[in-house]
Structure formats: C-alpha cells, structure tokens
Design an enzyme around this catalytic site. Structure first.
Site, PDB file in Angstrom:
ATOM      1  N   CYS A 301       0.832  -1.208   0.000  1.00 25.53           N
ATOM      2  CA  CYS A 301       0.000   0.000   0.000  1.00 25.53           C
ATOM      3  C   CYS A 301       0.864   1.255   0.000  1.00 25.53           C
ATOM      4  CB  CYS A 301      -0.922   0.013   1.208  1.00 25.53           C
ATOM      5  SG  CYS A 301      -2.287  -1.124   1.024  1.00 25.53           S
ATOM      6  N   CYS A 457      12.496   4.097  -7.784  1.00 31.42           N
ATOM      7  CA  CYS A 457      11.054   4.235  -7.521  1.00 31.42           C
ATOM      8  C   CYS A 457      10.901   4.972  -6.193  1.00 31.42           C
ATOM      9  CB  CYS A 457      10.357   2.875  -7.531  1.00 31.42           C
ATOM     10  SG  CYS A 457      10.898   1.769  -6.235  1.00 31.42           S
TER      11      CYS A 457
END
Ligand SMILES: [Zn+2]
Length: 499
Positions: A301, A457
């Site tokens: 998440c 990322c």
C-alpha cells in the site's frame, strides 16, 4: 461471443489499466492465451518459465476455482467470466461447505460461567440486548470473548473500534509502529495529536475512551515465529490486519497450529478481500495461496496507495465476522472469499475449499511448526539494516549519495523512474525519465544501451523489479537506487516533499 476476464488491481498496469478485458476462446486456457497475446507484459506474471500457471495466481470461472474444474482445459460458455485472483495478500469440496450455516463454537463456556453485565453495561449495550440474536446471553459471550488484532493500522483501526464498542471483553493489539501523518488518511484509531506516539498507546487510549469496560492489552513487538503461538493461545479470534506477506503467512500458520479462527482482510488501492480462515474443517489462506508471490510482484500500500475509506469497509467486515463467530450466529465467511471493488461498488464472492494437500492444514501437513517467513517469502534480508549501519552496497545497488557524486563529476547515468505519473508529480530526481513499471515491457527500447542506467522508484522495490526485467532483456549496466526517492530526499535533496 467474447468472454470477460476480470483483471485484479495489481495486474492492471499490464492491461493499460483495463479492469476487464474481452477475450475469445473455447477453454479457460484459450481465454488466458488470448489475454496474454494482447498484453504480453502479463505473461510472466501468470506463467512460470515452463509455461505452467503460477501457483500464487488463482483463476476462477464464474465463482469456481478452476483447480476444481478441469483447470485450463475447462470449457467456457457464452457469458461466462473469468477472474484472476492473485494473492494480495484441492479436491474435497464437502468439508468447507458443511460448515456453512453451522458456525463453530468459539467460546464454548456454559452460560452460567459467563461474566455478568453491570447496570452501566446494560445501558450501553441496550441496542444489542433487545435483539434476540444477541440478548443478555450473547452480550455476556462478547464480554467473555477476546480478539487479538495484528496491527493497529488501516484494518485494525475500524475493526478494533467496533469490537470495543460492541463490548468484546478483551482486545489485544500487536504493533510496534509509531503514528505518522501519512497514517491519518485511514487509520482512525489515531488523531493528529497522536503523531509521534506509539500506535499501541494511541490505540489503547482511544479504545478505552470508546469503552472503558474493555480490557486492552498491547504488545509492543513485531509478531514473529518466536512469539506468535504463545500470543495466539490466549485469544478466541485472531484478526489479521497485516500489510505484508511474511506476517500474513505467519498469522495463517499460527492460527492453524493453535486452532484459532483467522478473520482475514487485505486491501490495495480500491480493492479489498475478506474471508474467515483456519476454522475447524474450513480452508486456510494457504489452501488458497500455498506460496507467496515473488517479492516486488505485488506492491505494498505504501507503493500502490489505498483509498482511505477502503480499510473502513474491509476492517468492519472482519469485525462483523469476529462478532458473529463469538456469538455463534449467522453464516460465517468460511469457505467464501469476498472481493470488494470500491470503484464499481461491487462485491463478488468466490468459493474456497479446504485443500487436502494444503502444506499446513491438509491431511499430511509438511509445515508443523512456524518457519522463517521472511525467507519463505523470498525477501532479501535486512536492507534497512544495511542502510543504518552503512554496510557495503551490493554491486547491483547505488546509494543516493554515490549517484549524486557521479552526477556532480559530470557522469550522466540514465535515471529511470518507474513510478506512476501522479507520484512523479510529487517529487523527482532532476533529469530522470519516467516509464512506469507496467509500461516497461513494451517501452524498454526507448532506453539507451550505451549508458549506465539507474532504476528508481519510491523505496526501491519496484525499481529492483525493473532492474531485473532490464537484465532479462539484455541490459548489462543497470543499478538500482537504494531506498528510492525517499532516501534521495533524506540524503541529497531535502527540499522536496515526501509522501
Ligand atoms: Zn490450508
């Protein structure tokens, strides 16, 4: 007439974000082949190198697991739909079904032995007491009941609050985290004033405020193979509010080994899952997913995001199932797998069966004690420790500081940001190029072959996957930015916002 395949959220980056795809074919295998023909990037997620469907990917024809039909040879009819159900979290169909409508006794104490209710409690629980399905005896069962919440985060928050309000006598919370501003969007146990406090302290004070009759026991520790069995033994129901695979398998196995039901929930972006695992005769999480996906395939998440209200829905389903189990009423979510899609506002239900060959709850289990779940889930050991101790960097990694040094020295590594465009809007490394991970299989030709490439990322997970992919298609000089943009901001460019 084409058939529809439902694409789960984690795989949508590979289908140009489509939630469902129309495909043609006469069997399940042909439909899947048509799907991967159109979206080649999906192939390696669905099939292993030897062409077999990966065993952490389950495929359902309507609401039936194809493992109990004719697998990929199962014929399909017009109007049938296929669902791919990866973990985001065998052949004896009767045992699970037999439990439906016949909930197991969780708290088999004689009514006379149940605690009594005070005047205050009777007033507080009056809306329960006037329902014959609960009544005085039911409320006393709740008071005698105990639930251990694994995590006081997104799922644990609504679950624990409703359980406390409902009058569960004892609630345990296992958490070792500290409340952060980024939690407040969904973790309603904690308020702005609690930022910086431990989640346990914050949860305890909130739950005691909601209902002082509830005993809240907190455990400031990570759940582990060393402490799980002992912790679980003391509770009637375990509520799984974890957000990672090692802990999810640990919770499942410990539930099976201690015979405690597992009120399971999991959330990702706009989609949630819920079920009740590990009851006597019912399936467990490993009956559904014997093995975890390789690391990086399913983002967390923290990487993929989650709609703030979603854990509210799923956590409350977990709490509902818990209350039903303790009361022994209704039809529990045993042998059923609920999938909730918030964007479409749709619930789907799939049948789950106990697998006689399940490694933990099957007839001849191979897992008879708790194992090393980090290793089982293929996670590289302690990347965080390496960070804090300044241990040597692997040759497949580069640190933000070293990247900055290279840039300052006039070297120009090609920085490939593999996050999503909305994340790129929040912060970026100047000069980096954005190609989201899901688009990489069809866009890698855009990358230079003659320069060093640094994949990056948010935290380093997705970029490790990108690095692995680039190596598989022949790029030799690829490094992964350790710690992602977050570590870059910490160590190099604190002027940028973090998320
Ligand atoms: Zn099982």
């Amino acid at each position: 007439m084409p058939n529809t395949i439902h694409i789960p959220t984690p795989l949508r980056p590979f289908t140009d974000k489509h939630e469902s795809v129309e495909v043609n074919g006469a069997t399940v295998g042909e439909l899947l082949a048509d799907l991967t023909k159109r979206y080649d990037g999906l192939r390696k997620h669905l099939y292993s190198d030897d062409g077999k469907l990966r065993n952490f990917v389950n495929v359902y024809l309507n609401d039936e697991d194809i493992r109990y039909l004719q697998r990929e040879q199962t014929p399909v009819k017009a109007g049938d739909s296929l669902s791919i159900v990866p973990s985001v979290a065998g052949g004896a169909p009767t045992s699970a079904e037999a439990t439906v409508g016949n909930p197991p006794a969780i708290n088999p104490r004689a009514i006379a032995d149940l605690p009594t209710l005070s005047q205050d409690e009777i007033k507080r629980y009056s809306r329960h007491l006037i329902m014959p399905e609960v009544g005085m005896d039911g409320q006393r069962k709740l008071k005698a009941g105990s639930v251990l919440c694994i995590g006081a985060g997104g799922l644990g928050s609504p679950a624990a609050m409703y359980l406390a309000a409902a009058g569960i006598g004892r609630i345990g919370i296992v958490d070792f985290d500290v409340v952060d501003f980024s939690n407040l969007q969904r973790q309603l146990l904690h308020g702005t004033k609690d930022v910086g406090r431990t989640k346990n302290e914050s949860a305890k004070s909130r739950l005691n405020d909601l209902n002082p009759h509830v005993q809240v026991d907190t455990y400031e520790t990570a759940l582990s193979s060393q402490n799980a069995l002992q912790l679980f033994r003391d509770y009637d129901v375990i509520l799984d509010g974890t957000d990672n695979f090692p802990t999810r398998y640990l919770v499942n196995d410990a539930c099976v080994l201690t015979g405690k039901p597992n009120a399971y929930g999991s959330i990702f972006r706009f989609e949630g899952q819920a079920s009740v695992f590990a009851t006597a005769g019912g399936p467990c999480y490993r009956c559904l997913y014997p093995e975890p996906p390789p690391p990086g395939l399913v983002p967390s998440c923290a990487e993929g995001g989650v709609l703030g209200v979603l854990p509210g829905i799923i956590g409350v389903i977990q709490a509902t199932e818990t209350v039903k189990l303790i009361l022994g009423i209704g039809e529990p979510l045993i042998g059923r797998f609920m999938i909730y899609d918030a964007l479409r506002m749709r619930f789907r239900e799939l049948k789950l069966r106990k697998d006689p060959e399940c490694p933990v709850c099957g007839t001849n289990p191979t897992v008879t004690k708790l194992i090393d779940y980090e290793q089982f889930c293929g996670l590289r050991p302690e990347p965080q420790q390496a960070q804090t101790t300044g241990a040597a960097v692997n040759d497949w990694e580069i640190t933000p500081v070293d990247l900055k040094k290279k840039m300052d020295a006039g070297e120009t590594p090609f920085v490939l940001d593999v996050r999503e465009p909305n994340e790129y809007q929040i912060n970026k490394i100047a000069g980096s190029t954005l190609i989201p991970l899901g688009e990489l299989p069809r866009r890698y030709q855009e990358l230079p072959r003659d320069r060093e490439i640094v994949t990056q990322c948010k935290m380093g997970g997705r970029s490790a996957k990108a690095q692995e992919f680039l190596k598989s298609v022949g790029f030799t000089n690829v490094k992964n930015l350790r710690g992602g943009i977050l570590e870059w901001i910490d160590k190099v460019d604190p002027s940028q916002p973090k998320y």
